[in-house]
Write a protein that holds these residues in place. Sequence first.
Motif, PDB file in Angstrom:
ATOM      1  N   VAL A  30       0.854  -1.189   0.000  1.00 10.85           N
ATOM      2  CA  VAL A  30       0.000   0.000   0.000  1.00 10.85           C
ATOM      3  C   VAL A  30       0.891   1.241   0.000  1.00 10.85           C
ATOM      4  O   VAL A  30       1.784   1.361   0.843  1.00 10.85           O
ATOM      5  N   THR A  31       0.664   2.132  -0.930  1.00 10.12           N
ATOM      6  CA  THR A  31       1.384   3.402  -0.976  1.00 10.12           C
ATOM      7  C   THR A  31       0.404   4.528  -0.723  1.00 10.12           C
ATOM      8  O   THR A  31      -0.589   4.675  -1.440  1.00 10.12           O
ATOM      9  N   VAL A  32       0.666   5.313   0.328  1.00 12.63           N
ATOM     10  CA  VAL A  32      -0.173   6.463   0.647  1.00 12.63           C
ATOM     11  C   VAL A  32       0.646   7.727   0.431  1.00 12.63           C
ATOM     12  O   VAL A  32       1.787   7.821   0.878  1.00 12.63           O
ATOM     13  N   SER A  33       0.076   8.689  -0.290  1.00 13.42           N
ATOM     14  CA  SER A  33       0.785   9.914  -0.653  1.00 13.42           C
ATOM     15  C   SER A  33      -0.036  11.132  -0.261  1.00 13.42           C
ATOM     16  O   SER A  33      -1.274  11.092  -0.233  1.00 13.42           O
ATOM     17  N   ASN A  34       0.669  12.217   0.024  1.00 11.32           N
ATOM     18  CA  ASN A  34       0.028  13.507   0.279  1.00 11.32           C
ATOM     19  C   ASN A  34       0.470  14.477  -0.799  1.00 11.32           C
ATOM     20  O   ASN A  34       1.569  15.023  -0.771  1.00 11.32           O
ATOM     21  N   THR A  35      -0.401  14.676  -1.774  1.00  9.80           N
ATOM     22  CA  THR A  35      -0.080  15.563  -2.899  1.00  9.80           C
ATOM     23  C   THR A  35      -0.606  16.976  -2.676  1.00  9.80           C
ATOM     24  O   THR A  35      -0.542  17.804  -3.584  1.00  9.80           O
ATOM     25  N   GLY A  36      -1.125  17.219  -1.482  1.00 13.56           N
ATOM     26  CA  GLY A  36      -1.641  18.556  -1.184  1.00 13.56           C
ATOM     27  C   GLY A  36      -0.539  19.514  -0.763  1.00 13.56           C
ATOM     28  O   GLY A  36       0.647  19.165  -0.722  1.00 13.56           O
ATOM     29  N   SER A  37      -0.949  20.720  -0.426  1.00  8.53           N
ATOM     30  CA  SER A  37       0.006  21.769  -0.048  1.00  8.53           C
ATOM     31  C   SER A  37       0.165  21.904   1.459  1.00  8.53           C
ATOM     32  O   SER A  37       0.945  22.740   1.927  1.00  8.53           O
ATOM     33  N   GLN A  38      -0.550  21.079   2.216  1.00  9.77           N
ATOM     34  CA  GLN A  38      -0.488  21.148   3.673  1.00  9.77           C
ATOM     35  C   GLN A  38      -0.159  19.779   4.242  1.00  9.77           C
ATOM     36  O   GLN A  38      -0.611  18.751   3.722  1.00  9.77           O
ATOM     37  N   ASP A  39       0.612  19.743   5.318  1.00  9.34           N
ATOM     38  CA  ASP A  39       0.902  18.478   5.993  1.00  9.34           C
ATOM     39  C   ASP A  39      -0.395  17.871   6.519  1.00  9.34           C
ATOM     40  O   ASP A  39      -1.302  18.590   6.975  1.00  9.34           O
ATOM     41  N   ALA A  40      -0.470  16.536   6.466  1.00 10.57           N
ATOM     42  CA  ALA A  40      -1.644  15.828   6.974  1.00 10.57           C
ATOM     43  C   ALA A  40      -1.298  15.239   8.337  1.00 10.57           C
ATOM     44  O   ALA A  40      -0.274  14.570   8.495  1.00 10.57           O
ATOM     45  N   SER A  41      -2.136  15.486   9.326  1.00  9.91           N
ATOM     46  CA  SER A  41      -1.885  14.986  10.675  1.00  9.91           C
ATOM     47  C   SER A  41      -2.803  13.815  10.998  1.00  9.91           C
ATOM     48  O   SER A  41      -3.907  13.692  10.450  1.00  9.91           O
TER      49      SER A  41
END
Length: 205
Positions: A30-41
Motif C-alpha cells: 500500500v502506498t499512501v501519498s500527500n499531494t496537497g500543499s499542507q501536511d496531513a496529521s
Amino acid sequence: FELVSAADLSMTKEDSPDRVVTGATLTYTVTVSNTGSQDASNVVVTDNLPAEVTFVSCLSTGGGVCAGSGNNRTVTFATLAAGASATITLATTVQCSVVDNTTITNTASVTTDTPESDSTNNSSTTTTTASNPAPTITCPANVTQSNDPDQCGAVVNYTTPVATDNCPGAPVLCSPASGSFFPVGTTTVNCTATPSPTFRKPRYT
C-alpha cells in the motif's frame, strides 16, 4: 468558505503474486501519498484483510506504526508531510481451504484529521486469483507375489503411494488396501489423494 491550503491523500494498492497458490505468501503493498500543499496529521490507513488470508506481518516506511488484531490492521502516521509518501507492506498466508480460482478482494482506505481538497481517492482495491491445484500421487513399482499352490491368491503388502500437495497433510487411501488378500492374476490398486482440508477435487491414479 474556501480552503487556501489543504492536504490531499491518495492511495494505491498492489498484490503479489497474482495468481497465488493456497498455503503460500500473498503480499499487499500500500502506498499512501500527500499531494496537497499542507501536511496531513493523524493519518490512519485501515486494511481489513479478506477472510481467505491470515495476517503474518506489517512493515511501514515514513514512521508508520502498525497495529490492529487478527486480519483488521491499521497503520498510523503522526504526520504525512506535503509531497511525501509512505509504503506499507502486509504479508499474509492464503488459507489452504480456499477453493481453486477464488477471487480474493482487498480494499484499504486512509483518513486524516486535516481537511482535504479531494477525498475521492482515499481508498484502493486489488483482486487476486487463488490457485488450489489437486495433489499428485507418486506410485511405487508393481508388486509380484507368489501364492501357495493350494491357494487361489495371496496376501500382498505394498508401499503406500506418496502424495505431493501445496498444503501438507494430504492423506492417501488405496483399495484394495495393503495387506489384503489378492486373487491370482493382475489386480489394479486405485489410490485417492485427498486435499487437506478437503475442499478440492481429488486426483485419482
